[in-house]
Motif scaffolding. Structure first.
Motif, PDB file in Angstrom:
ATOM      1  N   ALA A 194       0.612  -1.145  -0.168  1.00 25.05           N
ATOM      2  CA  ALA A 194       0.027   0.061   0.336  1.00 25.05           C
ATOM      3  C   ALA A 194       0.838   0.971  -0.320  1.00 25.05           C
ATOM      4  O   ALA A 194       0.486   2.134  -0.730  1.00 25.05           O
ATOM      5  CB  ALA A 194      -0.547   0.119   1.256  1.00 25.05           C
ATOM      6  N   LEU A 219      -4.588   0.814  -3.902  1.00 25.14           N
ATOM      7  CA  LEU A 219      -4.133   1.047  -2.729  1.00 25.14           C
ATOM      8  C   LEU A 219      -5.216   1.046  -1.720  1.00 25.14           C
ATOM      9  O   LEU A 219      -4.710   0.514  -0.945  1.00 25.14           O
ATOM     10  CB  LEU A 219      -3.571   2.759  -2.567  1.00 25.14           C
ATOM     11  CG  LEU A 219      -3.534   3.332  -1.709  1.00 25.14           C
ATOM     12  CD1 LEU A 219      -2.323   3.337  -0.679  1.00 25.14           C
ATOM     13  CD2 LEU A 219      -3.478   5.218  -2.001  1.00 25.14           C
ATOM     14  N   LEU A 223      -5.331  -1.647   1.757  1.00 23.77           N
ATOM     15  CA  LEU A 223      -5.397  -1.093   2.730  1.00 23.77           C
ATOM     16  C   LEU A 223      -6.781  -2.540   2.956  1.00 23.77           C
ATOM     17  O   LEU A 223      -6.843  -2.359   5.039  1.00 23.77           O
ATOM     18  CB  LEU A 223      -5.554  -0.264   2.714  1.00 23.77           C
ATOM     19  CG  LEU A 223      -5.107   0.701   1.921  1.00 23.77           C
ATOM     20  CD1 LEU A 223      -5.194   2.185   2.557  1.00 23.77           C
ATOM     21  CD2 LEU A 223      -3.769   0.805   3.481  1.00 23.77           C
TER      22      LEU A 223
END
Length: 291
Positions: A194, A219, A223
């Protein structure tokens, strides 16, 4: 003697006149203005201005990586979302992960390195390496999953354990501290990816909107996956399941954007008379530099 002096004096005078003439010259600033379509083409195809002559003779390798990316991420995203009863978080896609995701991206990274494209080289190389590492945890020869089974030697049971496959319907008999360790280890891997994806997203804001949205979606994927494994390590199976499905949805969005960018680049390569917009962001940076 006098004639020589006069000649030298005349010569000196001539040099002084030329020098004064040169000093009187002024430089005229020149600039080249590019349209948004021209700028998009510069960033959608390899830059060949500061590259070796070989770069002008080869094609654009980026669509090759995009093809491998979308073929790999699309079925895995459907699996994470449990569409049509799919489960296993990608264990059935070891072949595509290795040969379409990892191998094609690694080959493209090498080709981008040869033609001098640093940013695509780093992006495709690291993501391709991640696919290889992800697939290696599921291959029995690497013995990555067997230690997490109840017998610590059964790869199939290890792949079915909570630490690797998130099968929430049943619990295995391995110690809770070992199970939590496996979950936390994978979570830290996703957190690291990430952070790397965040760096890629910041760099992509210099290019166009599509690239930026792809990295933003990735991303969110990493996460959410890291959150899922942390929740599973604490025994919160319901929350972890929702996080996994959210990661699948974000990955599906990234795959759709990848399909769009692949179409754009293929249309560009064959000179298709219907250019598609990608949202050039370079004017924003140029405007800030002018200020």
């Amino acid at each position: 003697m006098d004639s020589d002096i006069s000649q030298n004096g005349g010569t000196k005078a001539t040099f002084q006149n030329k020098e004064s003439t040169l000093n009187g010259l002024t430089t005229v600033p020149t600039s080249v203005t590019l349209s948004s379509e021209q700028f998009e083409r510069l960033y959608l195809t390899p830059m060949t201005v500061r590259q070796s002559p070989l770069a002008k003779k080869v094609g654009n390798p980026t669509p090759l990586a995009l093809g491998g990316f979308v073929i790999t991420t699309t079925p895995i995203s459907c699996c994470l979302m449990a569409w049509r009863g799919a489960s296993g978080n990608g264990v059935a896609f070891i072949g595509p992960i290795i040969f379409l995701g990892g191998l094609l991206l690694l080959i493209t990274s090498i080709l981008e390195f040869i033609i001098g494209n640093t940013f695509p080289c780093v992006v495709f190389g690291t993501i391709g390496g991640f696919w290889f590492a992800f697939a290696a945890t599921m291959i029995p020869a690497f013995n990555a999953a067997a230690p997490y089974s109840s017998s610590t030697t059964d790869t199939a049971a290890g792949l079915a354990s909570e630490g690797f496959m998130n099968t929430y319907g049943k619990r295995n008999q391995m110690p809770s501290n070992l199970r939590n360790c496996s979950l936390m280890t994978l979570a830290f891997l996703f957190i690291t990816m990430a952070v790397l994806t965040l760096i890629f997203m910041i760099c992509a804001t210099r290019i166009n909107v599509v690239y930026t949205l792809i990295f933003l979606s990735l991303l969110l994927v990493f996460l959410l996956l890291s959150s899922a494994y942390w929740q599973l390590g604490q025994g919160n199976a319901a929350i972890g399941d929702r996080c996994v499905k959210g990661a699948g949805a974000s990955l599906f969005v990234a795959s759709l954007l990848g399909f769009y960018l692949l179409i754009v680049q293929l249309f560009e390569s064959i000179g298709f008379p219907c250019p598609l917009p990608v949202g050039d962001l370079t004017p924003l940076w140029t405007r800030n530099q002018d200020k």
